[in-house]
Design an enzyme around this catalytic site. Sequence first.
Site, PDB file in Angstrom:
ATOM      1  N   ASN A 204      -9.934  -3.273  -7.130  1.00  0.00           N
ATOM      2  CA  ASN A 204      -9.036  -2.321  -7.800  1.00  0.00           C
ATOM      3  C   ASN A 204      -9.466  -1.976  -9.224  1.00  0.00           C
ATOM      4  O   ASN A 204      -8.970  -1.001  -9.805  1.00  0.00           O
ATOM      5  CB  ASN A 204      -7.600  -2.846  -7.825  1.00  0.00           C
TER       6      ASN A 204
ATOM      7  N   ASP B 245       0.831  -1.209   0.000  1.00  0.00           N
ATOM      8  CA  ASP B 245       0.000   0.000   0.000  1.00  0.00           C
ATOM      9  C   ASP B 245       0.867   1.261   0.000  1.00  0.00           C
ATOM     10  O   ASP B 245       1.922   1.299   0.627  1.00  0.00           O
ATOM     11  CB  ASP B 245      -0.898  -0.015   1.243  1.00  0.00           C
TER      12      ASP B 245
END
Length: 240
Positions: free
Chosen positions: A69, A21
């Site tokens: 995503n 991340d």
Amino acid sequence: MAKAYLPEGTKVPCHVGVIMDGNGRWAKKRGLPRKFGHREGAKTFREITRHAKRLGISYITYYAFSTENWKRPQDEVDAIMELFEKYLDEVRDFIDENIRVRFIGDRSRLKETLQKKMASVEEDSKDFDSMTLVLAINYGGQDEIAHSCRVLAERVKNGELEPSDITPELIEQNLYTEEIPPVDLVIRPSGEQRLSNFMIWQSAYAEFYYTNILWPDFKGSDLEKAVIEYSDRNRRFGGV
């Protein structure tokens, strides 16, 4: 090559899960398009994989692309998919290091060329045993559990199973990670403190390590800190 250092007696986790991340934020801080952050994150992925092997970690799973995503801007998704193609060419370098490569997730939405490369790398590395590298691509923990339940529902429909026969062990056997041990340690950089649908079944008793470091800046020494903190924790698995 970075030297691996852990204090004597450190308990090294068997399976580490990594939520990569902070790539986009890393790029934004530098006034760059988000895709540049993903490129830097790819470099970190390679460095951390090799360092994990030096530390004696047997399995390392990276959350590379989630089922959610796809909601990102199309140009970013395209850049990530392009990067995956490059990833897979470079992942072949790990084959020379006796590292087995596995992929988990729903491959049906991925380009056929990408699927073929994934299958080829898995086949060529299937007998390697120095470490197993797992890439979660188009992966979601809830989707994975639903997939397992659908498989079992078909068996019930065909008369092979009774509903009462379904156990946690049976569900586990039909996950993407059927032959991979549970996650011992989940590492999430960038300051976020949530699982984000990553290996929610496998992480039922995992320890969590959070850091504000953005993934492209995450180093081997940061992995060592996470392992040392893991080693200091008392894992009771529901017992006393």
